[in-house]
Design an enzyme around this catalytic site. Structure first.
Site, PDB file in Angstrom:
ATOM      1  N   HIS A 116      17.093 -10.964  82.314  1.00  0.00           N
ATOM      2  CA  HIS A 116      15.850 -12.058  82.704  1.00  0.00           C
ATOM      3  C   HIS A 116      14.689 -11.601  84.094  1.00  0.00           C
ATOM      4  CE1 HIS A 116      17.244 -14.598  79.122  1.00  0.00           C
ATOM      5  NE2 HIS A 116      17.705 -15.103  79.791  1.00  0.00           N
ATOM      6  N   THR A 119      17.715 -12.436  61.317  1.00  0.00           N
ATOM      7  CA  THR A 119      16.851 -13.122  61.244  1.00  0.00           C
ATOM      8  C   THR A 119      17.751 -14.073  61.801  1.00  0.00           C
ATOM      9  OG1 THR A 119      18.330 -13.983  58.778  1.00  0.00           O
ATOM     10  CG2 THR A 119      16.367 -12.508  58.908  1.00  0.00           C
TER      11      THR A 119
HETATM   12  N1  LIG Z   1      16.749 -14.486  64.471  1.00  0.00           N
HETATM   13  C1  LIG Z   1      15.752 -15.130  65.477  1.00  0.00           C
HETATM   14  N2  LIG Z   1      14.816 -15.619  65.273  1.00  0.00           N
HETATM   15  C2  LIG Z   1      13.767 -16.198  65.341  1.00  0.00           C
HETATM   16  N3  LIG Z   1      13.715 -16.774  66.675  1.00  0.00           N
HETATM   17  C3  LIG Z   1      14.814 -16.148  67.741  1.00  0.00           C
HETATM   18  C4  LIG Z   1      15.850 -15.707  66.632  1.00  0.00           C
HETATM   19  N4  LIG Z   1      16.961 -15.782  67.274  1.00  0.00           N
HETATM   20  C5  LIG Z   1      16.837 -16.356  68.758  1.00  0.00           C
HETATM   21  N5  LIG Z   1      15.440 -17.288  67.996  1.00  0.00           N
HETATM   22  C6  LIG Z   1      14.552 -18.078  69.761  1.00  0.00           C
HETATM   23  O1  LIG Z   1      14.794 -17.185  70.518  1.00  0.00           O
HETATM   24  C7  LIG Z   1      14.645 -18.720  71.330  1.00  0.00           C
HETATM   25  C8  LIG Z   1      15.556 -18.069  72.532  1.00  0.00           C
HETATM   26  O2  LIG Z   1      14.855 -17.123  73.522  1.00  0.00           O
HETATM   27  P1  LIG Z   1      16.711 -15.609  74.500  1.00  0.00           P
HETATM   28  O3  LIG Z   1      17.589 -15.622  73.789  1.00  0.00           O
HETATM   29  O4  LIG Z   1      15.701 -15.307  75.073  1.00  0.00           O
HETATM   30  O5  LIG Z   1      16.767 -17.200  75.343  1.00  0.00           O
HETATM   31  S1  LIG Z   1      18.068 -17.038  76.952  1.00  0.00           S
HETATM   32  O6  LIG Z   1      16.411 -17.256  77.547  1.00  0.00           O
HETATM   33  O7  LIG Z   1      18.529 -16.120  76.440  1.00  0.00           O
HETATM   34  O8  LIG Z   1      19.118 -18.366  76.762  1.00  0.00           O
HETATM   35  C9  LIG Z   1      15.040 -19.452  70.822  1.00  0.00           C
HETATM   36  O9  LIG Z   1      13.789 -19.883  70.527  1.00  0.00           O
HETATM   37  P2  LIG Z   1      13.279 -21.648  70.051  1.00  0.00           P
HETATM   38  O10 LIG Z   1      14.296 -21.916  69.203  1.00  0.00           O
HETATM   39  O11 LIG Z   1      11.672 -21.834  70.105  1.00  0.00           O
HETATM   40  O12 LIG Z   1      14.047 -22.473  71.642  1.00  0.00           O
HETATM   41  C10 LIG Z   1      15.650 -19.226  69.992  1.00  0.00           C
HETATM   42  O13 LIG Z   1      15.209 -20.214  68.576  1.00  0.00           O
END
Ligand SMILES: Nc1ncnc2c1ncn2[C@@H]1O[C@H](COP(=O)(O)OS(=O)(=O)O)[C@@H](OP(=O)(O)O)[C@H]1O
Length: 332
Positions: free
Chosen positions: A147, A267
Site C-alpha cells: 500500500h 468474483t
Molecule cells: N472479489 C471482489 N470483488 C469485489 N470487491 C472485492 C473483492 N474482493 C475484495 N473486494 C473489496 O475490496 C475492498 C477491500 O480492499 P483491499 O483488499 O484493498 O483492502 S485492504 O486495504 O487490503 O485491507 C472491500 O470493499 P468494501 O466491501 O467496499 O469494503 C472488499 O469487499
C-alpha cells in the site's frame, strides 16, 4: 505427520531457522497464514488505541503489522526482473487483485507442487525483516503487494524490468470502505463517527496517508514502461476481460478456460465464501460488500461536495482522474 509436527515445522520455517525449497500443499501454506493473521487479530485486541499506530517517515501505519526494521530491510530488497508488484492504496481492491495475480502466476509456474507460504510475506511492509532472507529463495515469478506511496517503494522496483500493477478505486467508495475497516479491524483505532473519519481521510491522517497524494504521484508515472493502472470499477465492469488484460500485461499466455476459471474464482461471492479459510478472522472484515456506489449510504450532501471540490483541485484534467470516471461513479 501429525498436526503438531506440521505446525512446529512451519513455525520453524517462518522464523527463519530453516528455509529451503519445501514441498507444501496449498492448504498447509494457507493454514499457516490464517494462524498468523488470527494471532495478529487477537494480539491487537489487548492494545490501547494509541499503541495501535506507528509513524515511520511521517506516515502512519498499523503497529501490529509494520515495524521500522522491516521498512529499513525493504529499502535494500533484491528485486528480480520477473517479479510482479501490486500497488494499491488501502481499500482499493488489494486482496482481489492479489488473488488474481497469485492464480495467474501459479498457472504459469513450472513447479506447481511447490507452493511456498508466500501469503505471509507478500505484503512488503508487513512482518519481520528476516522475511527478506526467505524471499530470496522463493521461485519466480514472485508476487508482492504494497500500500506504500510511490516515493516509499524501493527504487530497485523501478530500476528493473519488474511489472508493476497499480490499482485505484473511486475516492468516495475507498473512504467508506476504509471507515468500516477502521472500526471493524481490532488492529486499528476505532473512530467515533463517519464524520470524524471523513475529515481524517480528506486530510490524509489515516494509515498510509492521503489518497490524493498517492493518486497524484501515480499520475506522473502511469505511462512508464512496465507500469499498468487498473481501477476497481473497471474490474467490476468486466472481470473476465480484466483478468485477460492483466495476463497480457504480464506476458502470460494461458488457455481461455484457465483465464475463465481464474475469473470465476475471483468474483466477490466466490472470494467471500472462502474468506474464512483464506483470511481467518479478517475474512468478513475485508470482504464486506464488494460494491460500487456504497458511498451514497454515508456521504452527506456537504461531504460529497467537499470531495468533489478536492477531486477537482487535485485530479480533474489528469490522466488518472479520467480513468477514475469520477462523474460516473462519484456523482448522484
Ligand atoms: N472479489 C471482489 N470483488 C469485489 N470487491 C472485492 C473483492 N474482493 C475484495 N473486494 C473489496 O475490496 C475492498 C477491500 O480492499 P483491499 O483488499 O484493498 O483492502 S485492504 O486495504 O487490503 O485491507 C472491500 O470493499 P468494501 O466491501 O467496499 O469494503 C472488499 O469487499
Amino acid at each position: 505427520m501429525s498436526e503438531f509436527l506440521i505446525s512446529l515445522f512451519l513455525e520453524t520455517l517462518f522464523k527463519g531457522r530453516v528455509w529451503q525449497k519445501v514441498k507444501q500443499t496449498p492448504t498447509m501454506a494457507m493454514d499457516n497464514f490464517v494462524r498468523e493473521i488470527d494471532k495478529a487479530f487477537d494480539a491487537a485486541k489487548g492494545k490501547k488505541p494509541e499503541e495501535l499506530l506507528v509513524t515511520y517517515k511521517g506516515v502512519l501505519y498499523p503497529s501490529g503489522m509494520c515495524r521500522p526494521e522491516t521498512f529499513q530491510a525493504l529499502d535494500i530488497m533484491e528485486v528480480r526482473k520477473d517479479d510482479v508488484f501490486l500497488v494499491a492504496y488501502p481499500k482499493c481492491g488489494t486482496n482481489w487483485v492479489q488473488h488474481i495475480l497469485n492464480d495467474l502466476t501459479s498457472a504459469v509456474s513450472n513447479n506447481k507442487e511447490e507452493v511456498p507460504p508466500r501469503e505471509h510475506i507478500q505484503m512488503l511492509e508487513f512482518g519481520v525483516p528476516e522475511k527478506f532472507q526467505k524471499i530470496k529463495s522463493l521461485p519466480s515469478p514472485r508476487v508482492f503487494t504494497t500500500h506504500l506511496h510511490y516515493d516509499n517503494i524501493p527504487k530497485a522496483v523501478f530500476g528493473t524490468k519488474a511489472k508493476v500493477l497499480v490499482v485505484f478505486r473511486n475516492p468516495k467508495d475507498a473512504a467508506v470502505s476504509y471507515y468500516h475497516f477502521y472500526n471493524k479491524n481490532p488492529g486499528l483505532p476505532n473512530v467515533s463517527s463517519w464524520d470524524e473519519f471523513f475529515q481524517k481521510f480528506m486530510s490524509g491522517e489515516v494509515c498510509w496517508s492521503s489518497y490524493f497524494d498517492h493518486a497524484l504521484a501515480w499520475n506522473e508515472h502511469m505511462d512508464e514502461e512496465n507500469i499498468m493502472i487498473i481501477t476497481y470499477e473497471e474490474i467490476k465492469e468486466n472481470l473476465l476481460g480484466r483478468v485477460k488484460q492483466i495476463a497480457e500485461f504480464l506476458g502470460f499466455s494461458l488457455p481461455e478456460e484457465k483465464i475463465q476459471s481464474i475469473a470465476e474464482n475471483a468474483t466477490f461471492e466466490s472470494m467471500s465464501n472462502k474468506s474464512q479459510e483464506t483470511h481467518g478472522k479478517f475474512g468478513s472484515i475485508i470482504f464486506r460488500k464488494g460494491a460500487v456506489g456504497d458511498w451514497k449510504n454515508l456521504f452527506t450532501e456537504a461531504q460529497s461536495q467537499e470531495m468533489d471540490a478536492k477531486f477537482e483541485e487535485c485530479l480533474a484534467g489528469t490522466k488518472l482522474g479520467a480513468r477514475l470516471k469520477y462523474d460516473k461513479y462519484c456523482k448522484y
